[in-house]
Design an enzyme around this catalytic site. Sequence first.
Site, mmCIF file in Angstrom:
data_model
loop_
_atom_site.group_PDB
_atom_site.id
_atom_site.type_symbol
_atom_site.label_atom_id
_atom_site.label_comp_id
_atom_site.label_asym_id
_atom_site.label_seq_id
_atom_site.Cartn_x
_atom_site.Cartn_y
_atom_site.Cartn_z
ATOM 1 N N LYS A 151 -59.851 23.423 -4.942
ATOM 2 C CA LYS A 151 -60.826 23.700 -5.860
ATOM 3 C C LYS A 151 -62.535 22.755 -5.953
ATOM 4 O O LYS A 151 -62.962 23.193 -4.920
ATOM 5 C CB LYS A 151 -60.315 23.950 -7.346
ATOM 6 C CG LYS A 151 -61.662 24.769 -7.603
ATOM 7 C CD LYS A 151 -61.289 24.812 -9.594
ATOM 8 C CE LYS A 151 -60.020 25.713 -9.678
ATOM 9 N NZ LYS A 151 -59.991 26.950 -11.219
ATOM 10 N N ARG B 47 -61.377 22.132 -14.817
ATOM 11 C CA ARG B 47 -60.565 23.139 -14.651
ATOM 12 C C ARG B 47 -59.925 22.164 -13.980
ATOM 13 O O ARG B 47 -59.872 21.559 -12.926
ATOM 14 C CB ARG B 47 -60.840 24.068 -13.772
ATOM 15 C CG ARG B 47 -61.377 25.068 -14.475
ATOM 16 C CD ARG B 47 -62.236 26.010 -12.977
ATOM 17 N NE ARG B 47 -63.842 26.658 -13.703
ATOM 18 C CZ ARG B 47 -63.423 28.384 -14.189
ATOM 19 N NH1 ARG B 47 -62.463 29.053 -13.891
ATOM 20 N NH2 ARG B 47 -64.234 29.072 -14.223
ATOM 21 N N GLY C 70 -52.186 29.215 -11.564
ATOM 22 C CA GLY C 70 -51.725 29.172 -13.561
ATOM 23 C C GLY C 70 -50.444 27.964 -13.441
ATOM 24 O O GLY C 70 -50.497 28.968 -14.983
ATOM 25 N N MET D 208 -51.484 24.265 -13.900
ATOM 26 C CA MET D 208 -52.102 23.734 -15.040
ATOM 27 C C MET D 208 -53.261 24.175 -15.977
ATOM 28 O O MET D 208 -53.261 25.600 -15.963
ATOM 29 C CB MET D 208 -53.121 22.894 -14.120
ATOM 30 C CG MET D 208 -51.336 21.766 -13.080
ATOM 31 S SD MET D 208 -52.487 20.437 -12.223
ATOM 32 C CE MET D 208 -52.795 21.464 -10.781
ATOM 33 N N ARG E 236 -60.166 29.526 -1.492
ATOM 34 C CA ARG E 236 -59.641 29.075 -0.859
ATOM 35 C C ARG E 236 -58.829 29.508 -0.904
ATOM 36 O O ARG E 236 -58.696 30.498 -0.792
ATOM 37 C CB ARG E 236 -58.388 28.396 -2.071
ATOM 38 C CG ARG E 236 -58.038 29.248 -2.839
ATOM 39 C CD ARG E 236 -56.867 28.901 -4.257
ATOM 40 N NE ARG E 236 -56.313 30.405 -4.713
ATOM 41 C CZ ARG E 236 -56.104 29.942 -6.439
ATOM 42 N NH1 ARG E 236 -56.246 28.432 -7.042
ATOM 43 N NH2 ARG E 236 -55.716 31.113 -7.106
ATOM 44 N N HIS F 95 -51.595 35.182 -12.278
ATOM 45 C CA HIS F 95 -50.883 34.488 -11.392
ATOM 46 C C HIS F 95 -49.805 34.551 -11.314
ATOM 47 O O HIS F 95 -50.073 34.434 -10.007
ATOM 48 C CB HIS F 95 -51.357 33.311 -12.696
ATOM 49 C CG HIS F 95 -52.359 32.678 -12.691
ATOM 50 N ND1 HIS F 95 -53.088 31.892 -13.890
ATOM 51 C CD2 HIS F 95 -53.796 32.052 -11.437
ATOM 52 C CE1 HIS F 95 -53.866 31.327 -13.750
ATOM 53 N NE2 HIS F 95 -54.645 31.599 -11.930
ATOM 54 N N SER G 236 -23.627 17.511 18.957
ATOM 55 C CA SER G 236 -23.762 17.993 17.965
ATOM 56 C C SER G 236 -23.176 17.551 16.881
ATOM 57 O O SER G 236 -22.535 16.919 16.728
ATOM 58 C CB SER G 236 -22.987 19.959 18.445
ATOM 59 O OG SER G 236 -23.997 20.232 17.224
ATOM 60 N N CYS H 194 -26.230 21.039 14.361
ATOM 61 C CA CYS H 194 -24.988 22.492 14.079
ATOM 62 C C CYS H 194 -24.638 23.031 12.527
ATOM 63 O O CYS H 194 -24.180 23.597 11.984
ATOM 64 C CB CYS H 194 -23.924 23.072 14.538
ATOM 65 S SG CYS H 194 -22.498 21.810 14.628
ATOM 66 N N TYR I 94 -31.740 20.835 21.155
ATOM 67 C CA TYR I 94 -32.047 21.990 20.145
ATOM 68 C C TYR I 94 -30.966 22.078 18.787
ATOM 69 O O TYR I 94 -30.785 20.960 18.764
ATOM 70 C CB TYR I 94 -30.590 23.202 20.656
ATOM 71 C CG TYR I 94 -28.906 22.883 21.401
ATOM 72 C CD1 TYR I 94 -28.709 23.309 19.762
ATOM 73 C CD2 TYR I 94 -28.826 22.370 21.860
ATOM 74 C CE1 TYR I 94 -27.144 23.540 19.538
ATOM 75 C CE2 TYR I 94 -27.486 22.096 21.983
ATOM 76 C CZ TYR I 94 -26.520 21.910 20.675
ATOM 77 O OH TYR I 94 -25.060 22.388 20.801
HETATM 78 C C1 PEP Z 1 -20.778 20.087 10.053
HETATM 79 O O1 PEP Z 1 -19.720 19.480 9.312
HETATM 80 O O2 PEP Z 1 -21.755 19.829 9.863
HETATM 81 C C2 PEP Z 1 -20.429 21.046 10.330
HETATM 82 C C3 PEP Z 1 -21.380 22.294 11.606
HETATM 83 O O3 PEP Z 1 -18.976 21.777 10.144
HETATM 84 P P1 PEP Z 1 -17.942 22.095 9.066
HETATM 85 O O4 PEP Z 1 -18.895 22.813 8.796
HETATM 86 O O5 PEP Z 1 -17.256 23.634 9.596
HETATM 87 O O6 PEP Z 1 -17.548 21.625 8.602
#
Ligand code: PEP
Length: 908
Positions: free
Chosen positions: A28, A98, A107, A109, A365, A483, A795, A862, A882
């Site tokens: 602000k 303010r 809203g 604070m 803003r 708000h 992974s 993963c 990835y």
């Molecule tokens: C993990 O351990 O992150 C994984 C992807 O395998 P799971 O969740 O199946 O143990």
Amino acid sequence: MDIPKYVYSFGNGAAEGDASRKNLLGGKGANLAEMSRLGLPVPAGFTITTGCCTDYFAAGGNLPPSLYGEVEAALGRTEEIMGKKFGDPENPLLLSSRSGARSSMPGMMETVLNVGLASSTIPGLIARTKNERFVYDGYRRLIMMYSDVVMEKAEGIEPAEGQGIRVQLDRMMEEVKKSAGCKVDTELTAGDLKKLCEGFKVRVREVLGKEFPDDPREQLWGSIGAVFKSWNGRRAVSYRRIEGIPDDWGTAVNVQSMVFGNMGDNSATGVAFTRNPATGENKFYGEWLVNAQGEDVVAGIRTPNPLNRETKNEQNMHLKSLEEAMPEVYRQLDEIRHRLESHYRDMQDIEFTIEDGKLYMLQCRSGKRTGTAALDMALDMLKEGLISETEAVMRIEPVQLDELLHPIIDPEAEKKVQPVAKGLPAGPGGARGVIAFTAADAVSLTKAGKNVILVREETNPEDVEGMRAAKGILTARGGMTSHAALVARGWGKCCIVGAGMIHVDAKLRQMVIGDRTFREGDELTLNGTRGYVYAGELSMIDATENPRFREFMKIVDRSRTMGVRANADTAEDARIARSFGAEGIGLLRTEHMFYGAGADEPLFLLRKMILSKTTAERRAALDELFPYVKKDIKATMEAMEGLPVTVRLLDPPLHEFVPQSEEKQEELARSLGITKEDIRRRGEELHEANPMMGHRGVRLGITYPETTEMQVRAIFEAAAELLQEGKGAKPEIMVPVTCDVRELEVTKKIVDRIHSETMQKFNRKDLAYQYGTMIEIPRAALLADRMATVAEFFSFGTNDLTQMGFGFSRDDIGGFMEEYLKQGILDADPFQTIDQDGIGQLIEMSTERGRKTRAGLKVGICGEQGGDPASVEFCFKAGLDYVSCSPYRVPIARIAAAQAAIKAKGGK
Ligand code: PEP
Ligand code: MG
């Protein structure tokens, strides 16, 4: 040590700060300075820095001594510009105080207006303005806000529900209105208000045990301290937790000359957006109230008037727009709208006040917006040439995409029913669930596993936790710019406000609409895009297939360098993942084919395998299981149309599959030619004290190589068949929970043997595959250089890596995680977002060590964190190839990866 500069002045076409100093001046303050520099009509004032707030807390709640002199000097400058003096009996200047943090917390604070009204200044102001009513209206507001913010909240007093001083004073005012026969506040006369103020002061003394201060300077310093303290108020703290805003940022305080929207019918106050924040349309959008002060609009006390034709809707149709009521002021405001948009190159949320026909800007803003609006605005502004492609990508919060993919009410189901109520469409999408009437109930019902619709009389930022927990929000009062509507919109939450025909009684836990009464636990469905409320639960559908979403994601992908895959276990999941743009499967958990619909037969065979005693028995069961496994894997690979599919070998502890019901045990005993007792005994033998660290993952393959053999054969044959059919197949075989390279070597021998057998069987030399491992055990991470001698890819299984790195059982954190977060021992749940300090080191180190051994080592993640934007950014920085996440989070990961790449190049 140098004493820091704590105060920055603005006003009269100049300012010491500017828009780039948000960290120091808060959003602000920085924008007030910027607007002042732009020559817009900003009432003069000054900003006390966020640094002062942190120093204030560091000094145990004491203001730094140098602040006093700085404030007096800045006040002098303000007085000079305004031609009035603070505390002066003849020509008094009034101030507002303010809050304003780095990132907006609508809203959450506190604000105190009309600071400086006291017995010494009231007569002078009446003489000057010749408007006694206006002065006492201002005074009653000051007493209400000050007693609430400074004397109660800042003092840490926590009254029971409905007993707060503000509520008590509100009730007194309602009584006076009733006995005077007034419907709205503006009908109260000067005499009514004057009497009310006297009554207020008596009540404040009775309830809080202190006099309301009659000294302007005491009021000023009281309000400055209270704004700082509100940084640590309950709702501000809750909001920070939800939004991930660090506690040590602090808030700035903006002390600004008051201009008055409550001076009569030629005065007004309003809030506007340079484009529609709900739909994204390039139309000026806003609300205003005649003869009112700023807080009246945002607090959602009255349903406000529409700004212009575009803002009219069923609820406010009968009210005059600003365009109609004050055409010249509207024209000026519209001009400012264009100037601000082209200056900031983004949609702005502005607050303005009209004092006796003269327009003033009080705030601007970058406005909060729904996901749909964010996407449409980014694409429109790109087309308008206002922003670049990378800026367009940066304009959407990754989590906002989620909302675009979220359910809406099935239009077919909606056609068949009539709404029971209508309100303003404040937050998009559909929501259904059971009614809760308080924020606390919404939280506890949600914890009990219910979908909750929070129903309140009016929108109130105190309800932030309940609003967060609820699937949808419905209120009887308040406008689109209240708000709560802003906050809900920021979260992409389905929200309807200002549904005037509903009568809520939170105490009785009921809501009446016409002759129908709804009680806690009754079902309700909301259409937040149109503002319709339905009784009961209607069916919902997914809102995918949005062409603008697809167009936007194409632009996103042009900036992205890191791959995004999905965790998918079935052909159906794989198809969803593809439609969301997954570039492969990063984790196919084979065991999931034994759960859910159609899994009876394979599950039975798996159980048979598990409870086998001899290798011969086990082999026989595996042979029977083989066609099922092959069929499932083939279907998933086919759905991925030749993209890589990482199939993980069987991972979970075996006892999870031992049948518990008598009937299933009997069936299994019959099939194995043994007794039920045998089954029970064999099941007991599989029991482990700590199965997560027991006989699971690669260890199963080491003890029972025939299980690996069967799975690998299923993978290769599935791939070979697809190749025979002229389709693509890129299998990647992944070994779970490894801790030593020799596990990988032993398993690889089997894989290679089955690979050449399959090539022979199908007479195909082009059956290619990759072989790799999960990195889930800290020892594997430490020995990544060795693991990479055999593994072609890593992974990171960050679920287990976090579990084993922290020593926190991933299934049992419920008992303590909340407390860890509350006490600030951890900043975030490491199972949701990668712990970059600790587990992150393991990821960085093993990526580096693995690639030293094998330059082309492919590295991904993963674990669940793979779809969390902050984790995606971390993975990008760590050089991963990835991330892989659940199908619905693929678009989020795509945009997070693109933003990480843009940021790495210095883009914002
Ligand atoms: C993990 O351990 O992150 C994984 C992807 O395998 P799971 O969740 O199946 O143990
Ligand atoms: Mg795991």
